[in-house]
Design a protein around this motif. Structure first.
Motif, PDB file in Angstrom:
ATOM      1  N   UNK A 238      52.740  82.302  77.596  1.00  6.53           N
ATOM      2  CA  UNK A 238      53.173  82.113  79.010  1.00  6.53           C
ATOM      3  C   UNK A 238      53.698  83.277  79.564  1.00  6.53           C
ATOM      4  N   UNK A 239      53.448  83.710  80.663  1.00  9.10           N
ATOM      5  CA  UNK A 239      54.198  84.930  81.042  1.00  9.10           C
ATOM      6  C   UNK A 239      53.912  84.643  82.749  1.00  9.10           C
ATOM      7  N   UNK A 240      53.694  85.788  83.205  1.00  9.92           N
ATOM      8  CA  UNK A 240      53.229  85.809  84.923  1.00  9.92           C
ATOM      9  C   UNK A 240      51.926  85.214  84.864  1.00  9.92           C
ATOM     10  N   UNK A 241      51.692  84.232  85.683  1.00 18.09           N
ATOM     11  CA  UNK A 241      50.433  83.710  85.900  1.00 18.09           C
ATOM     12  C   UNK A 241      49.457  84.411  86.394  1.00 18.09           C
ATOM     13  N   UNK A 242      48.243  84.203  86.514  1.00 17.41           N
ATOM     14  CA  UNK A 242      47.071  84.918  86.947  1.00 17.41           C
ATOM     15  C   UNK A 242      47.103  84.856  88.556  1.00 17.41           C
ATOM     16  N   UNK A 243      47.766  83.790  89.106  1.00 18.07           N
ATOM     17  CA  UNK A 243      47.910  83.725  90.452  1.00 18.07           C
ATOM     18  C   UNK A 243      48.980  84.496  91.079  1.00 18.07           C
ATOM     19  N   UNK A 244      49.815  85.100  90.225  1.00 15.69           N
ATOM     20  CA  UNK A 244      50.946  85.920  90.746  1.00 15.69           C
ATOM     21  C   UNK A 244      50.880  87.299  89.857  1.00 15.69           C
TER      22      UNK A 244
ATOM     23  N   UNK B  34      49.863  90.114  90.597  1.00 13.64           N
ATOM     24  CA  UNK B  34      50.160  91.451  91.152  1.00 13.64           C
ATOM     25  C   UNK B  34      51.720  91.775  90.719  1.00 13.64           C
ATOM     26  N   UNK B  35      52.638  90.759  90.395  1.00 14.83           N
ATOM     27  CA  UNK B  35      53.836  90.989  90.114  1.00 14.83           C
ATOM     28  C   UNK B  35      53.971  91.760  88.628  1.00 14.83           C
ATOM     29  N   UNK B  36      52.925  91.574  87.828  1.00 12.33           N
ATOM     30  CA  UNK B  36      52.744  92.158  86.920  1.00 12.33           C
ATOM     31  C   UNK B  36      52.850  93.907  86.919  1.00 12.33           C
ATOM     32  N   UNK B  37      51.879  94.197  87.778  1.00 10.28           N
ATOM     33  CA  UNK B  37      51.850  95.531  88.233  1.00 10.28           C
ATOM     34  C   UNK B  37      53.059  96.159  88.942  1.00 10.28           C
ATOM     35  N   UNK B  38      53.342  95.469  89.747  1.00 17.20           N
ATOM     36  CA  UNK B  38      54.785  96.032  90.621  1.00 17.20           C
ATOM     37  C   UNK B  38      55.847  95.915  89.945  1.00 17.20           C
TER      38      UNK B  38
END
Length: 411
Positions: free
Chosen positions: A158-164, A166-170
Motif C-alpha cells: 500500500x502506497x499512493x494508489x494508481x488513481x493518484x 501523479x503524486x508519486x512523480x510530483x
C-alpha cells in the motif's frame, strides 16, 4: 479493471521482499548497536550512515508487511499504516544523500571542518524526515468521490494508489531526481579536482583503504654546504679588543636547505620542481590535521552512499516510467527488481558502513572469538597520544591549527 500480478508472482515477490528485508534489518541493527556502543565505530564518517539507518528500518517494516496491506483492503488500518510508512521513508535516503552532497561542497569549496559539519546535523535531520512527514500525514486526510483515498494498493504494497499516481512523480520522484542531478554535478566537480591531485590522494581513491593518509611518510631532503673556518681561530678565548680584528678574518658557516617532495617508502625520489610549479601537499595537510583527514573520509563515505542510492533508485525509476508509458500493463521483472532494491537499502548502507570501519570490525570479530590480544605499552601510549591530540583539536575549535581542505582546489 486495474492490471494485477498472478498469485504465484505475488507470493514470490512477498517472499523475496521479506528475505531481503530481514538481511537489511540485521545490517541496520549492526549499524545502530555498534555506533551507540563502541567508540571505534562512532566516528564522524559513520554518523551520516547512522542517521539514515532509521529511515531504512522504517522501509524494511513496510516490506515485511508486503502484500498483506493491499489484501486487507484500502480502507483498512493496516493498508493506511503501510501507505503512511512508505511515503514517510521512501525518499529519506535520497534526501540524506543530498544533504551529504551539500557537506561535500562545504568541505571542498568552503573549507568546512568536521566540527562545523556536525553543527548542521540537526538541521539536516529535521529537513530529511520533516520533508517526508508533511505529505505522509496530509495524505491520510484526503479523499474524493472520484479517486477515493490516496493510500491504496500499489502492487508491491500500500502506497499512493494508481488513481493518484501523479503524486508519486510530483511529490517524491521529481524532487528525488532533482536532488540526484544536483548531487551528480557537485560530485563530478569534486571528482575532477581529486583526479587532478591523484598523486597526492592515491590512498583516498581506494574505497577499501580505511586510513589513506597514515601511510604517507613525509621526508625532507636537506643539502648542507659549508666551508671550514680559519684555523687561526682555534683559541676559543677571545679578548674584547680583538673582536674588530677577528671580524675581517672569520669565515662563517653557510647552510643551504632544500625541501623535497613527499614520497612513499620504496619509491625513488623525484627531482624538485621550481616553486612556481609546486602544489601544496594535501596529504601533508591531512596528516597534520586530524580534522581534515576526517573531512576527506567523510567525503568518500558520502560518495559511496550516493552510489548505493543510485543502485536503489534507478531500477525503481525505470519501473515508474514504464508504468506511465504502459498504464494497462505490469512488467513483473521491473516490479520484482524494485522490490529487491528497495528492501536492500539497509544492507547496502551496512556494506558502506563496514567498508569505512574495517579495523573496528576486525577488532570486534577477534574479541568475539576470544582472540583479542592485550594492547602493548606502545599501543596504549599511541592510543593515549591520539586521544589527547583529538581533545586538544576539539578545544581549539579545529580552526586555528587545521589546514583548510581548500588546498585541494586552490590551484
Amino acid at each position: 479493471m486495474e492490471p494485477t500480478l498472478t498469485s504465484d508472482q505475488q507470493r514470490l515477490m512477498a517472499f523475496t521482499e521479506r528475505i531481503v528485508s530481514g538481511i537489511s534489518i540485521a545490517g541496520i541493527l549492526f549499524i545502530i548497536l555498534t555506533y551507540l556502543m563502541s567508540s571505534s565505530f562512532s566516528k564522524p564518517i559513520n554518523r551520516l550512515v547512522f542517521y539514515a539507518s532509521w529511515g531504512n528500518l522504517g522501509l524494511c517494516i513496510v516490506a515485511l508487511i508486503s502484500m498483506k496491506g493491499p489484501d486487507a483492503g484500502q480502507d483498512s488500518v493496516l493498508c493506511q499504516f503501510q501507505g503512511f510508512m512508505a511515503q514517510l521513508f521512501l525518499g529519506v535516503d535520497a534526501y540524506w544523500a543530498f544533504c551529504m552532497t551539500i557537506n561535500i561542497y562545504l568541505v571542498f569549496y568552503r573549507g568546512y571542518n568536521t566540527k562545523q559539519l556536525r553543527g548542521l546535523d540537526h538541521k539536516y535531520f529535521v529537513a530529511c524526515y520533516g520533508f517526508s512527514l508533511i505529505p505522509a500525514i496530509t495524505y491520510l486526510f484526503i479523499k474524493t468521490k472520484e479517486r477515493g483515498k490516496i493510500y491504496g494498493g500499489a502492487i508491491l504494497w500500500c502506497w499512493v494508489s494508481s488513481k493518484w499516481s501523479f503524486l508519486r512523480i510530483a511529490v517524491l520522484y521529481g524532487f528525488m531526481w532533482i536532488a540526484v542531478m544536483i548531487a551528480m554535478i557537485i560530485y563530478l566537480r569534486a571528482g575532477r579536482d581529486v583526479w587532478r591531485k591523484r598523486d597526492a590522494l592515491d590512498g583516498f581513491l581506494n574505497p577499501f583503504n580505511e586510513a589513506p593518509f597514515t601511510s604517507v611518510i613525509m621526508t625532507t631532503e636537506v643539502t648542507i654546504t659549508s666551508e671550514e673556518r680559519n684555523p687561526s681561530l682555534s683559541n676559543l678565548e677571545v679578548q674584547e679588543d680583538d673582536k674588530s680584528r677577528l671580524a675581517g678574518t672569520y669565515d662563517a658557516y653557510t647552510v643551504n636547505i632544500e625541501l623535497g617532495q613527499p614520497r612513499r617508502p620504496g619509491l625513488p625520489s623525484r627531482p624538485s620542481r621550481p616553486a612556481v610549479f609546486r602544489i601544496p601537499s594535501v596529504t601533508r595537510a591531512a596528516a597534520l590535521s586530524e580534522a581534515n583527514a576526517d573531512a576527506f573520509l567523510y567525503a568518500r563515505v558520502a560518495f559511496l552512499f550516493f552510489i548505493a542510492l543510485l543502485i536503489t533508485w534507478v531500477p525503481s525509476s525505470v519501473n515508474r516510467a514504464y508504468a506511465l508509458a504502459h498504464p494497462n500493463h505490469i512488467n513483473f521483472g521491473l516490479n520484482f527488481t524494485s522490490a529487491i532494491v528497495f528492501s536492500s537499502q539497509g544492507m547496502l548502507n551496512c556494506l558502506v558502513y563496514m567498508a569505512t570501519s574495517q579495523s573496528a570490525c576486525r577488532r570486534m570479530w577477534k574479541k568475539l572469538l576470544g582472540k583479542q590480544k592485550a594492547p602493548t605499552r606502545k599501543e596504549n601510549y599511541m592510543a593515549y597520544t591520539r586521544r589527547r591530540g583529538g581533545e586538544r583539536a576539539e578545544r581549539r575549535g579545529l580552526d586555528s591549527e587545521a589546514t583548510s581542505i581548500t588546498n585541494l582546489t586552490a590551484r
